[in-house]
Design an enzyme around this catalytic site. Sequence first.
Site, PDB file in Angstrom:
ATOM      1  N   MET A 164     -15.910  -8.727  27.391  1.00 39.17           N
ATOM      2  CA  MET A 164     -14.514  -8.570  27.010  1.00 39.17           C
ATOM      3  C   MET A 164     -13.854  -7.373  27.657  1.00 39.17           C
ATOM      4  O   MET A 164     -12.648  -7.378  27.884  1.00 39.17           O
ATOM      5  CB  MET A 164     -14.398  -8.406  25.487  1.00 39.17           C
ATOM      6  CG  MET A 164     -14.219  -9.689  24.712  1.00 39.17           C
ATOM      7  SD  MET A 164     -14.021  -9.346  22.948  1.00 39.17           S
ATOM      8  CE  MET A 164     -12.436  -8.550  22.919  1.00 39.17           C
ATOM      9  N   THR A 184     -14.379  -3.263  29.876  1.00 36.93           N
ATOM     10  CA  THR A 184     -15.146  -2.285  30.646  1.00 36.93           C
ATOM     11  C   THR A 184     -15.002  -0.938  29.958  1.00 36.93           C
ATOM     12  O   THR A 184     -13.916  -0.586  29.484  1.00 36.93           O
ATOM     13  CB  THR A 184     -14.622  -2.194  32.091  1.00 36.93           C
ATOM     14  OG1 THR A 184     -14.711  -3.480  32.707  1.00 36.93           O
ATOM     15  CG2 THR A 184     -15.437  -1.192  32.904  1.00 36.93           C
ATOM     16  N   LYS A 208     -12.421   2.145  26.342  1.00 41.97           N
ATOM     17  CA  LYS A 208     -12.763   0.728  26.447  1.00 41.97           C
ATOM     18  C   LYS A 208     -11.503  -0.032  26.836  1.00 41.97           C
ATOM     19  O   LYS A 208     -10.534  -0.078  26.071  1.00 41.97           O
ATOM     20  CB  LYS A 208     -13.322   0.202  25.131  1.00 41.97           C
ATOM     21  CG  LYS A 208     -13.653  -1.293  25.164  1.00 41.97           C
ATOM     22  CD  LYS A 208     -14.188  -1.796  23.835  1.00 41.97           C
ATOM     23  CE  LYS A 208     -15.616  -1.405  23.635  1.00 41.97           C
ATOM     24  NZ  LYS A 208     -16.215  -2.091  22.464  1.00 41.97           N
ATOM     25  N   ASP A 256     -22.592  -8.484  14.895  1.00 41.84           N
ATOM     26  CA  ASP A 256     -23.210  -8.489  16.225  1.00 41.84           C
ATOM     27  C   ASP A 256     -24.166  -7.307  16.372  1.00 41.84           C
ATOM     28  O   ASP A 256     -24.149  -6.617  17.389  1.00 41.84           O
ATOM     29  CB  ASP A 256     -22.137  -8.461  17.314  1.00 41.84           C
ATOM     30  CG  ASP A 256     -22.711  -8.804  18.688  1.00 41.84           C
ATOM     31  OD1 ASP A 256     -23.749  -9.482  18.751  1.00 41.84           O
ATOM     32  OD2 ASP A 256     -22.122  -8.377  19.698  1.00 41.84           O
TER      33      ASP A 256
END
Length: 645
Positions: free
Chosen positions: A29, A31, A47, A141
């Site tokens: 999604m 970098t 991010k 996650d």
Amino acid sequence: MDTTLQDPLVGQVLDGRYRVDARIAVGGMATVYRAVDTRLDRVLALKVMHPALAVDGVFVERFIREAKSVARLAHPNVVQVFDQGTDGSYVYLAMEYVAGCTLRDVLRERGALQPRAALDILEPVLAALGAAHRAGFVHRDMKPENVLIGDDGRVKVADFGLVRSVDTVTSTTGAVLGTVSYLAPEQIEEPGAADARVDVYACGVVLYEMLTGEKPHDGDSPAVVLYKHLHEDVPPPSVIAPGLAYELDELVASATARTPDLRPYDAVALLAQARQTRAALSEDQLDAVPPQALTTEHGNADDRTSVIPRALTIQRPLPVNEDEPEAVFNRTSRLEAPPPPPPRRSRAARAPRGPLIIVAAVLLALGLGVGIWYINSGQFTEVPPLMSKTEAQAKDRLEEAGLEVGKVEREYSDTFDRGTVISSDPKSGARIRHNDSVGLVLSLGPKTVKVPDLQGYPLDKARSELKEIGLEPGVVNREFNDDVTRGSVIASVPGTGTKVRSGSAVELTVSKGSPVDVPDVTGDSPADARAELEEAGLKVKIAPTRVNSEFDAGQVAQQTPAAGGKPAAEGDTVTLTLSKGPEMIEVPDVVGDSVDDAKAALEGAGFEVDEDRGLLGLFGDTVKKQSVKGGKTAPKGSTITITIR
């Protein structure tokens, strides 16, 4: 060639504030860059969402959700989010920069970890997740890639708020395979129904991996791994790493139970279990080096007491922000310092040495000698690890240790295969007399029950019947049925007589009764409308507000559901909204206007227009008269007649 030189963002300043210095990592999604906040002069992580995804509102919403979620967590073990914004096509989060590595880096270099190090990492992770669970959201996650370990030993959890659906992880890339390795069974079966216990399951898998150096379920494709999560229990870590304490097996089994109700209800509960496990282990058990460890030099104090040994080749040279608070979880500072020696008594304070003391010392020495001889003479032995062994294997192990099988009991278990050992009495690791017996509790496997025949049962009674035999009422579907009374069960899934595991959910289909065509009662009086609807088997509710309509005041202006749509069920409620009468609006004065101008003015005000030309106005184009004089009011939507001459 340095790939960061090819990155167009490196060297730029985002939003007039964040100078991008280097690229740290690239994900699906976004970098992540190392950057400097030029306003506050501090290093941070930036991010940045991939520009191709920034045009998708769903991805942007998910991205921003992470910022909002983490902003609610002021916790020392959570990577903090400082800011969120956009700069052209770039959507970004400004986050805390953690100088160090990920747990994945540690496992890649170290292999399996000592139990002490595994628990030192697990406990702050659970503290962070526990704060999230008590704040009302789930990570979903958890995996080693999202556990950051700072150069100062602090452990932090990253990527809160990113909700990912199972149907996005079906390719065969390594990153995806790593993700499915930590999915709880219910995330696979019902992606939208996941609660805090999916994080508990993932933490159990991570603990297993830390203790053994490998994942519990592997396969050539994500589909194989998903199948194993659904149909196979996570094995005890001691199967892969012999010598691990049985308490660690129990901790992993508790966290990774395939049935969610058998797991700790959230990370706070699992953290309590983890601390109880630590307290039950001896120093030797905590410092046991697993055979899968890739580095075995653990003799110094730093290795024994720090979260992770410092000799990692993965280096992140940037310093941690100096103004950050001291880590709450710092086992080094608590354990490295030796306990202060007991105060020495001065000669003047000592009791005089006399014959009695000499005799006592001799007797004590003799007692100690006899005790040591007794213990080492083979009178005692240690109960070997027996968990998950078959009855025959357990018997062989006990015989090898000079022990006998005592009372054998059997219990149902969702965690242990049928015929394998659930527990022993005394427990594994206990010292008992040679030739004593050890009682075993063997698994009967999952308890199964038959789904009862619930057809015709009212829904409440059907739910009670299911709970009484150990099943859970599941999803309730409703459909029309002429033969089954409204509110009663038509069928179940699984069907009647099917054997299922205790605790399984049973889906119920409940009758809505016979379908009813909703009659049109608009324009009727409330009394007439109620009588007609109740005669059709429907209930009636009068809305508290009224609306303007073409109908006279007090008549039914609207009904929900409307007539002519989908049929209603017998006993459904129809809501009636009564009329305040037509809306009265002012009529424009159009006398003397051309026909086209007059029509435009009247229709624009909300009226219908009728032309009266007569014989004299067949070829005329001027309005000589209008049925309602200009300036007067008339019901909106009513017809105004214009006379043309």
